[in-house]
Design an enzyme around this catalytic site. Structure first.
Site, PDB file in Angstrom:
ATOM      1  N   LYS A 146       0.864  -1.173   0.000  1.00 20.17           N
ATOM      2  CA  LYS A 146       0.000   0.000   0.000  1.00 20.17           C
ATOM      3  C   LYS A 146       0.903   1.225   0.000  1.00 20.17           C
ATOM      4  O   LYS A 146       1.758   1.360   0.879  1.00 20.17           O
ATOM      5  CB  LYS A 146      -0.895  -0.020   1.253  1.00 20.17           C
ATOM      6  CG  LYS A 146      -2.049   0.969   1.253  1.00 20.17           C
ATOM      7  CD  LYS A 146      -2.932   0.704   2.459  1.00 20.17           C
ATOM      8  CE  LYS A 146      -4.150   1.604   2.484  1.00 20.17           C
ATOM      9  NZ  LYS A 146      -5.010   1.329   3.665  1.00 20.17           N
TER      10      LYS A 146
ATOM     11  N   ASP B 208     -14.946  -4.156  -3.096  1.00 19.39           N
ATOM     12  CA  ASP B 208     -13.512  -4.312  -3.370  1.00 19.39           C
ATOM     13  C   ASP B 208     -12.706  -4.353  -2.079  1.00 19.39           C
ATOM     14  O   ASP B 208     -11.487  -4.589  -2.124  1.00 19.39           O
ATOM     15  CB  ASP B 208     -13.006  -3.197  -4.287  1.00 19.39           C
ATOM     16  CG  ASP B 208     -13.253  -1.805  -3.721  1.00 19.39           C
ATOM     17  OD1 ASP B 208     -14.420  -1.472  -3.483  1.00 19.39           O
ATOM     18  OD2 ASP B 208     -12.273  -1.058  -3.507  1.00 19.39           O
TER      19      ASP B 208
ATOM     20  N   ASP C 150      -7.521  -3.586   4.758  1.00 18.58           N
ATOM     21  CA  ASP C 150      -7.579  -2.277   4.108  1.00 18.58           C
ATOM     22  C   ASP C 150      -8.265  -1.251   5.009  1.00 18.58           C
ATOM     23  O   ASP C 150      -9.416  -0.890   4.806  1.00 18.58           O
ATOM     24  CB  ASP C 150      -8.281  -2.375   2.751  1.00 18.58           C
ATOM     25  CG  ASP C 150      -7.801  -1.268   1.817  1.00 18.58           C
ATOM     26  OD1 ASP C 150      -6.873  -0.531   2.191  1.00 18.58           O
ATOM     27  OD2 ASP C 150      -8.363  -1.130   0.712  1.00 18.58           O
TER      28      ASP C 150
ATOM     29  N   ASP D 100      -1.520   9.656  -6.915  1.00 16.17           N
ATOM     30  CA  ASP D 100      -0.057   9.573  -6.922  1.00 16.17           C
ATOM     31  C   ASP D 100       0.464   8.208  -6.481  1.00 16.17           C
ATOM     32  O   ASP D 100       1.670   7.960  -6.481  1.00 16.17           O
ATOM     33  CB  ASP D 100       0.557  10.672  -6.042  1.00 16.17           C
ATOM     34  CG  ASP D 100       0.086  10.621  -4.588  1.00 16.17           C
ATOM     35  OD1 ASP D 100      -0.456   9.580  -4.152  1.00 16.17           O
ATOM     36  OD2 ASP D 100       0.260  11.638  -3.880  1.00 16.17           O
ATOM     37  N   GLY D 101      -0.451   7.288  -6.103  1.00 15.76           N
ATOM     38  CA  GLY D 101      -0.026   5.948  -5.722  1.00 15.76           C
ATOM     39  C   GLY D 101       0.673   5.869  -4.385  1.00 15.76           C
ATOM     40  O   GLY D 101       1.296   4.857  -4.067  1.00 15.76           O
TER      41      GLY D 101
ATOM     42  N   ARG E  44       1.550  -5.623   3.639  1.00 13.31           N
ATOM     43  CA  ARG E  44       0.490  -6.313   4.386  1.00 13.31           C
ATOM     44  C   ARG E  44       0.570  -7.811   4.145  1.00 13.31           C
ATOM     45  O   ARG E  44       0.773  -8.268   3.013  1.00 13.31           O
ATOM     46  CB  ARG E  44      -0.869  -5.781   3.905  1.00 13.31           C
ATOM     47  CG  ARG E  44      -2.079  -6.531   4.386  1.00 13.31           C
ATOM     48  CD  ARG E  44      -3.295  -6.238   3.517  1.00 13.31           C
ATOM     49  NE  ARG E  44      -3.670  -4.845   3.544  1.00 13.31           N
ATOM     50  CZ  ARG E  44      -4.040  -4.155   2.471  1.00 13.31           C
ATOM     51  NH1 ARG E  44      -4.052  -4.725   1.283  1.00 13.31           N
ATOM     52  NH2 ARG E  44      -4.391  -2.899   2.580  1.00 13.31           N
TER      53      ARG E  44
END
Length: 469
Positions: free
Chosen positions: A108, A252, A262, A120-121, A174
């Protein structure tokens, strides 16, 4: 377990993922290393330099995934279908076989992918900090959760509308049993690719539900949906007994092994409130505490709808008919575990009624008294102990009339585990909690002067009662 080539993800092929390049970061400051999880993967002896090479620079591990894979999926977000999804700031980095189980390492904040949607990831360091504490706390509370494996601060500054900006950046790894989401199936259903739905079902059965291997294809799909429902019902029960509000229960964010993962705008309940929401943008309370079980069931129906492409005669309602019973049973079992109590009745119907009565009286007391959720479960661990109630910070609340009905019901139960009852954790007057004000107070010295002392102390406190629940 499959005898296919390893890593297992390659069995699926490029319809299921994109090879991507990890971001290059200016700095590598290790902020968190989960040594217990590393031991689970036989990576506990990695040097600091090797850890950095693999979990900051994302150099492939030996005999593992050669190049990071951004997984493809769609999903319902707040029950509105979105086909413009996928791993937008993460990727699948490695897989392991341990004790007959497949384990994934995913990321992540590791950079842009084809699914970044103008983002921007990146991940803020505060977001990584929050996820560490969420996974650590939920694990100690007995919830089926992913584990935060590693966090590096990256030396970048980010601009975010929900944090004071510029804010620091981090990259997180993770550990989970699976990153196959409900939305992974939905994508292929949306595209009308029945064979890929079938292929994904077979992958899931090989690696996560091998007990279904001997059934016919249609039976497998029915039973697969049932199994996912059972596991997801247990996870939802885990959230409810932990007083946890996930905040973003989109399809998702649901996976086929039932693990909670998440963590974005999550919260823990201060007081019992079925309308309590975690996300500021959840204006209608769709994912409020009390609506989590129904939201999960709605998501399961979307998974079932996707599976119908591969098995048109699939009776989704029949496959999910036992969700309510599974959730109720898991909730009762988990509350008894949290309170360290055993129902003494041998008659099944009578036993279920007594446990139901206990939970009903517990929530009636919590609702009427506005007592602290975690403090109350802590105070009532192993039943009514007058000395613990007397020294509790909310001792006066145990004198109101509504507590009497709960007390009488508690007296009908026996202590489940005498050893657990004597755990040092219960010599304290206050439990370990993780309310939003404390999260902010722990983050403040990190943001202001890079002081991680309170964070380390909180981790130690959270881990001090691991195994109790």
């Amino acid at each position: 377990m499959s005898t296919q080539a390893f890593p297992a993800i390659y069995e699926l092929g490029p319809d299921f993922y994109n090879e991507v390049e990890p971001a290059s970061f200016p700095k590598a400051i290790l902020r968190y290393r989960n040594q217990d999880a590393a031991t689970q993967l036989d990576l506990q002896d990695l040097s600091e330099e090797a850890w950095k090479k693999h979990f900051w620079g994302f150099e492939s591990l030996p005999q593992n995934i050669k190049k990071p894979l951004a997984l493809r999926y769609h999903g319902h977000q707040f029950q509105v279908y979105n086909p413009d999804l996928g791993d937008g700031r993460g990727f699948l980095f490695a897989q392991f076989l341990r004790d007959g189980k497949l384990l994934d390492l995913g990321t992540k904040g590791s950079g842009q992918t084809p699914y970044s949607r103008r983002g921007d990831g990146r991940l803020t360091l505060k977001g990584a900090f929050r996820e560490i504490l969420a996974t650590e706390m939920l694990e100690s509370l007995g919830v089926n959760t992913s584990k935060t494996f590693s966090v590096f601060e990256t030396g970048e500054s980010l601009v975010r509308h929900d944090e004071p900006s510029p804010t620091r950046a981090g990259v997180l790894v993770r550990l989970s049993h699976s990153h196959i989401r409900f939305g992974t199936f939905q994508r292929f259903a949306f595209l009308g690719e029945a064979e890929n739905v079938k292929k994904l079902v077979q992958y899931c059965i090989r690696h996560f539900y091998p007990e279904l291997a001997s059934y016919s294809e249609d039976e497998q799909i029915f039973l697969f949906l049932q199994k996912v429902s059972e596991r997801t019902a247990d996870t939802a029960a885990g959230w409810m007994t932990a007083g946890f509000v996930h905040g973003v229960l989109n399809t998702d964010n649901m996976n086929i092994t039932g693990e909670s993962f998440d963590y974005g705008p999550y919260r823990f309940l201060p007081h019992y409130d079925p309308h309590f929401t975690a996300a500021y943008f959840d204006q209608t309370g769709l994912y409020a505490y009390g609506r989590q079980p129904s939201s999960v069931l709605w998501n399961l129906f979307q998974l079932g709808t996707a599976l119908k492409l591969a098995s048109p005669q699939l009776d989704v309602e029949a496959a999910l008919a036992d969700f309510g019973d599974a959730f109720n049973f898991a909730t009762q079992t988990r509350f008894l575990k949290r309170l360290n109590l055993r129902n003494p009745l041998l008659d099944e119907a009578g036993s279920q009624q007594l446990t139901h009565q206990l939970i009903m009286h517990l929530f009636q007391f919590l609702d009427k008294s506005k007592a602290l959720f975690e403090q109350t479960l802590f105070d009532l661990h192993s039943g009514v102990a007058p000395d613990r109630l007397t020294r509790s910070p909310q001792a006066d609340l145990y004198k109101i009339p509504e507590f009497k009905a709960l007390e009488n019901t508690l007296d009908s139960f026996e202590v489940l585990d005498e050893h657990v009852m004597r755990h040092p954790y219960f010599t304290n007057t206050r439990p370990c909690a993780l309310l939003i004000d404390e999260l902010e107070s722990i983050w403040a010295p990190i943001a202001e002067k890079d002081d991680w002392t309170m964070f380390e102390q909180k981790l130690a406190h959270i881990r001090s009662f691991r195994g109790v629940y």
